[in-house]
Design a protein around this motif. Sequence first.
Motif: not given
Length: 329
Positions: A165, A168-169, A172, A194-195, A197-198, A202
């Motif tokens: 995460p 990824i952040a 961006p 986690h993915l 939630t994007l 993204r």
Amino acid sequence: MPERKPRRWVRRLWLTAAVLLLVTAGLWVGNSSVLWGTGEGRPSLLAHRGIAQTFPLDGVQADTCTATRIHPPDHGHVENTIVSMRAAFDAGADMVEFDVQVTSDGQLAVFHDSILECRTDGSGRVADHTLAELRRLDLGYGYTADNGATYPLRGKAVGLMPTAPEVIAAFPDRELLIDLKNDDPADGAKLADHLATLPASRLATISVYGGDNSVEAVRSRLPQIRATSKAIMKDCLIDYLAAGWTGHVPDSCRHTELHLPQRYGQYLWGWPDLFVDRMREADTRVILVAGDGDWSEGFDQPEDLATAPSGWYGWLWTNRTDVIAPLTR
């Protein structure tokens, strides 16, 4: 004496040869990269683990500690850190690859080896440690180019192990390729959590690869994501070898990635330019890996580029974007 007529089997032999010649010529014309490939553009660069330390490949086995046989360092980056990834993007990378494993407390740690002894001052399996414990490690501790006489990267990467995460952040708006190091469906499910939630925009910039089981866990949860594994690539290439001569790209080759060792590409219909064009139309990346594709061999030095197809404008796998990018621009 009357002229003897050719025997029937001779005429049939000549007819068969003529038909085979015409078929062969037709296949060549229809799949000629020279005639139909666009031949436009430059290579796109996939930075493997950011900017990494490289090592000679002779004698490397699955259990070889590659950190103890690196080339004398000409940069201070340690792979799989945000610092090394940012350096790769700054140097001209179009996408960065990084490795992910699940920790004992369920975090997505970015690290390559399943055990810690080779590269770090820690011990044991990554999966048996919490993220907080892993954060305290010196990620450059074990690197040496002179059989242990010196350790030039010690102390330079303490506390730098990121999470997926966080990577990824940190980037961006950039393309990222995530390598699931353990072929465990639970690891794939944790990454998919986690993915999911994007936002869709993204997800469109993130790809996943790894073992068949872990990747399938991601694809079953997020079928829209670009993903690949040995099974996916094998299915695509077998189907394409059977049907590609017609120009058709099978469904198994759509919206994925093909990590192709350079020596094998020559056997594919339309190689190189027309093949790349066909796969682009199918939303699939063709990433050329140096040599046989073993041990993350990349296009890392100027002489490596000479082994790629002339005018290559697909993707190139590299551990040294800082060296290769200026030569491909």
